[in-house]
Design a protein around this motif. Structure first.
Motif, PDB file in Angstrom:
ATOM      1  N   THR A 163      39.092  56.148  41.012  1.00 16.10           N
ATOM      2  CA  THR A 163      37.629  56.257  41.135  1.00 16.10           C
ATOM      3  C   THR A 163      37.277  57.795  41.173  1.00 16.10           C
ATOM      4  O   THR A 163      36.247  58.100  40.701  1.00 16.10           O
ATOM      5  N   ASP A 167      34.749  59.557  38.498  1.00 19.09           N
ATOM      6  CA  ASP A 167      33.531  60.341  39.186  1.00 19.09           C
ATOM      7  C   ASP A 167      33.473  61.629  38.797  1.00 19.09           C
ATOM      8  O   ASP A 167      32.700  62.536  39.190  1.00 19.09           O
ATOM      9  N   GLU A 235      35.249  44.069  43.918  1.00 22.76           N
ATOM     10  CA  GLU A 235      34.105  43.477  43.622  1.00 22.76           C
ATOM     11  C   GLU A 235      34.205  42.330  43.067  1.00 22.76           C
ATOM     12  O   GLU A 235      32.903  41.743  42.992  1.00 22.76           O
ATOM     13  N   ARG A 263      30.134  47.395  54.239  1.00 18.91           N
ATOM     14  CA  ARG A 263      29.841  46.880  52.853  1.00 18.91           C
ATOM     15  C   ARG A 263      29.076  45.213  52.897  1.00 18.91           C
ATOM     16  O   ARG A 263      29.671  44.553  53.685  1.00 18.91           O
ATOM     17  N   SER A 267      27.923  42.608  47.363  1.00 11.37           N
ATOM     18  CA  SER A 267      28.756  43.327  46.599  1.00 11.37           C
ATOM     19  C   SER A 267      29.971  42.801  46.199  1.00 11.37           C
ATOM     20  O   SER A 267      30.773  43.704  45.582  1.00 11.37           O
ATOM     21  N   PRO A 437      27.984  52.232  40.618  1.00 13.90           N
ATOM     22  CA  PRO A 437      28.308  53.227  41.830  1.00 13.90           C
ATOM     23  C   PRO A 437      27.645  54.691  41.634  1.00 13.90           C
ATOM     24  O   PRO A 437      27.726  55.172  40.205  1.00 13.90           O
TER      25      PRO A 437
END
Lengths: 447, 389
Positions: A163, A167, A235, A263, A267, A437
């Motif tokens: 991730t 990003d 997710e 969370r 989601s 995100p």
């Protein structure tokens, strides 16, 4: 105001989820290594407005006592190749491929799924798994599987790297100003500099941030560390749940673990596996189930049980009770699927033959035998009772049973108001109702 | 067969926006990776009857990459070629998958799947060069010196081939009455125990349709040439002058097909081509020029350097390029050419529409593609499984 909506995946499998599907008279078995087979199945699912097309993975051949198991079909071909090939012949359906965090490199997996997300216009998902069996270890220069706790620690670090790479380019890093010659804005591209006991990865990625920000992270862990991991990163969760009360408990448990991490329950979409054996009448559905059952030697089911429990059952009499105490004693850490089966065998006093029949039909996933109307009612009941957010559909035979589901069950679900009539968005996140995100940099535009 | 008995092999590069670092400013390439773009290139190459489109890594060094001026993304080529499986029926599809840090089981499994889904059209660009990956992204892995990296690569490729061979061609029998999908006697554990890998096998996928996907390399280092001599089916030469091909042939031995990389910039007239080139040259200034020189460790004329990174530049008309390729081919120094268009898609379009007919007129290219698989296009034999009785 519409109520909660079902989310649907189709789990592709060579021939079908019934282990003997390849022997069915309707199956052209030579097709299962060809593009046309996967294309046809994906296009039928897209016609049925499915959220996603799901491909599993395995890292060792199907063997029995040292030789390849000749009575069963091959594993799926390489899952990333399948979903990539499907990307160009579909337009809306999400494309989820399984790859293991145990035997891949995070840089490589980040690149694969970012590429797929770009090429598919934001339809990629990664089913994040760990690999627990010793047989796979032997194909990767190891003698034994990695210890479970370590495997999950590695998986968590792995996802952090992946991730982070996704990003590492801010949204909008590509300037593309032909007049000035500036293609990228170097200030919008950031190193990852991940360092953990498992990985040291500098980054940044070598391509723009994926259209979805992150491809959707799908997870399938059922054990306590698996559930924690799912609650942390999942997710969409693919799970095996046979009965509504346990499905409700599982879903509550995941939600509680997510809440502990801050969370929201929205989601995540929890999608148990469901294998539909359909007929115009209950009797016809039952006949179809019998027709499949006749295609399979009980020894195949015994092999599946032995593989799953790691307990050798080949010499056990078929009509004796499944030796659950011996199975439990032989392995202190049965995996989640084996535990599910053993618990069911204890509850229902199953013989080995009974357990073998269950395995060949849909492994530990629930198998529904009945009419399309009954199935639609069952699915909407589970949704309304909080047992799930949708289902991953495991047709016994491809493409026929998928087409039957799409043509006969989906319209009923639509009439009941629990399933979309048209796609309302274009990305897998849109279909699943998941937010995109935010990036990690203050330079990142967007949500 | 061709009149001459031998056809000129032709592959094309689909990487980046073209071989020239400023190509993106003039070529109309999209600002985000786009499947439509790659499909368009692939279909152009297919219609022109080229043997393969190859998605290798870009030729730029780290300074050019960091400058943000070269206009390239580096997609993962493996999902890319799979995404092109439904486009075209004959064009070969090559993907760069670096050998360093890769597990042979994963490589064998990826290509076995892609080769089936493309009906036998894949090539593996098996690169060991450091510029095909960045060591910093694998800093957790064991550091190896040069000789160990190449020794590992040699073993890795050999394990991949064993895994492809672990299912004999006739292993899948599909005998429904007998209930036998696979003949277990035709699937083999490979039981490899080497210096770098221990792999039991078998692979969990049937043998690739081609037996082995075509293996392509392009590493000109001493170690790279030695590796290619024993493992490559095709070697892409990036020399700047044709007379360097003879030395490469000596180093490579008889095994790999040798394709010379040409960077064409084409126009209907020489004057137009020169004008196009001058426009690109004018863009190699400032940070881009400095980065090119920094990567090359040189001083001097950056615009010229920009042309020579990818291979032998050619600036001129299609007819002149056809004549030049025919001459080079007749010299016997190579088996064909790898075309790296200066600007995509324009120079690929012009090559397809204007150069190919000239080559056909000289009987250097077949009017229609001969085979179905990439191996057939390249006249490479289909390897027998090393485990077959």
């Amino acid at each position: 105001m519409t109520g909660r909506q079902l989310h649907l995946g189709v789990f592709i499998y060579p021939g079908g989820h019934h282990i003997a599907a390849w022997r069915h008279p309707a199956m052209q078995a030579q097709r299962i290594t060809e593009l046309g087979y996967y294309r046809e199945c994906a296009q039928i699912a897209e016609r049925g407005k499915f959220d996603m097309f799901f491909v599993g993975d395995a890292l060792n051949a199907r063997e029995r006592e040292g030789r390849v198991m000749g009575q069963v079909a091959i594993n799926n071909l390489d899952p990333v190749s399948i979903v990539s090939a499907i990307a160009s012949v579909t337009e809306r359906i999400g494309l989820v491929a399984t790859l293991s965090t145990t035997y891949h490199e995070p840089f490589s997996i980040a690149s694969k799924f970012a590429t797929l997300d770009h090429l598919s216009g934001g339809r990629a998902g990664w089913n994040v798994v760990t690999t627990s069996d010793d047989k796979s270890a032997l194909n990767f220069s190891r003698t034994h599987a990695m210890d479970k706790a370590l495997r999950y620690e590695r998986a968590a670090a792995f996802v952090d790297v992946v991730t982070g790479l996704w990003d590492s380019w801010d949204d909008g890093a590509v300037v593309g100003d032909a007049a000035t010659g500036q293609f990228l804005d170097p200030a919008s591209i950031h190193a990852v500099d991940h360092s953990s006991p498992f990985f040291a990865v500098a980054g940044p990625a070598m391509m723009p941030r994926p259209p979805q920000g992150w491809p959707v992270l799908v997870q399938a862990g059922g054990s306590p560390p698996g559930r924690d991991f799912a609650a942390r990163i999942g997710e969409a969760i693919f799970t095996a749940q046979g009965e509504l009360p346990e499905a409700q408990a599982f879903r509550s448990d995941i939600h509680a673990r997510m809440a502990a991490r801050g969370r929201s329950a929205n989601s995540v979409k929890i999608m148990p596996g469901l294998s539909p054996m359909l007929g115009d009448t209950e009797a016809a559905a039952q006949r179809r189930a019998e027709e499949f059952a006749e295609l399979v030697d009980p020894a195949v089911g015994v092999w599946m049980l032995t593989e799953m429990t790691k307990f050798r059952l080949y010499d056990h009499p078929l009509d004796q009770p499944l030796p659950t105490a011996d199975i439990r004693a032989s392995s202190p850490a049965l995996n989640r699927n084996a535990t599910t089966l053993v618990e069911r065998a204890e509850r229902e006093a199953l013989t080995l033959r009974d357990a073998a029949r269950i395995m060949v039909r849909s492994r530990v996933h629930q198998s529904f035998v009945g009419t399309p109307e009954q199935l639609a009612g069952h699915m909407s009941h589970w949704l309304e009772a909080g047992g799930c957010d949708g289902f991953n559909i495991l047709p016994p035979l491809f493409p026929d049973d998928l087409a039957t589901f799409v043509d006969q069950v989906v319209p009923v679900l639509q009439r009941l108001g629990v399933f979309r009539r048209e796609y309302s968005g274009s990305t897998l996140r849109d279909h699943l109702g998941l937010p995109r995100p935010k990036g990690r940099s203050i330079n990142t535009a967007g949500l | 067969m061709m009149a001459s008995g031998r056809s000129m092999l032709l592959t094309v590069s689909g990487a980046g926006c073209g071989a020239h670092p400023a190509a993106w400013r003039v070529g109309g390439a999209p600002r985000a990776p786009s499947l439509a773009w790659f499909r368009k290139l692939t279909l152009q190459a297919e219609r022109a009857g080229l043997d393969a489109i190859l998605f290798g890594s870009s030729p730029w060094g780290p300074a050019v990459a960091a400058s943000g001026q070269a206009g390239t993304f580096e997609l993962d080529a493996m999902p890319l070629i799979a995404a092109l499986a439904a486009d075209g029926e004959q064009i070969g599809l090559g993907a760069s998958v670096p050998v360093d840090h890769a597990e042979p089981f994963n490589i064998a499994r990826s290509f076995a799947g892609a080769d089936r889904l493309t009906a036998g059209r894949t090539a593996w660009i098996a690169d060991v060069r450091e510029k095909t990956y960045r060591p910093g992204d694998f800093a957790h892995a064991e550091a190896r010196d040069v000789s160990a990296r190449y020794a590992r690569a040699l073993e890795c490729i050999s394990v991949v081939r064993k895994l492809w061979d672990s299912w004999e061609d006739e292993a899948i029998v599909l005998d429904k009455p007998a209930g036998l999908f696979t003949d277990p006697a035709r699937v083999h554990r490979i039981t490899h125990r080497g210096e770098y890998f221990s792999v039991r096998g078998p692979l969990n996928a049937p043998r690739p349709l081609q037996g082995h996907p075509v293996i392509v390399q392009s590493d000109h280092s001493r170690e790279g040439l030695a590796l290619a001599a024993v493992t490559a089916d095709v070697f892409l030469a990036t020399v700047t002058a044709p007379d360097q091909l003879a030395g490469l042939r000596d180093a490579l031995g008889a095994r790999p097909l040798l394709l010379a990389t040409i960077v064409p910039l084409l126009a209907r007239t020489q004057a137009e081509a020169d004008t196009r080139a001058a426009v690109l040259d004018g863009m190699v200034t400032g940070p881009l020029a400095a980065a090119l020189l920094a990567d090359a460790g040189r001083t001097g004329e950056a615009p010229q350097l920009a042309w020579s990174l990818g291979g032998i530049p050619f600036i001129g008309t299609p007819a002149a390029l056809a004549a030049r390729l025919a001459d080079l081919f007749a010299g016997g120094l190579c088996d064909g050419f790898h075309i790296a268009p200066a600007v995509l898609p324009l120079d690929l379009e012009l090559f397809a529409t204007d150069v190919i007919p000239e080559l056909r007129a000289r009987s250097l290219r077949p009017a229609v593609a001969v085979g179905r698989t990439l191996r057939e296009h390249l006249h490479l034999p289909r390897p027998r499984s090393q485990f077959a009785a």
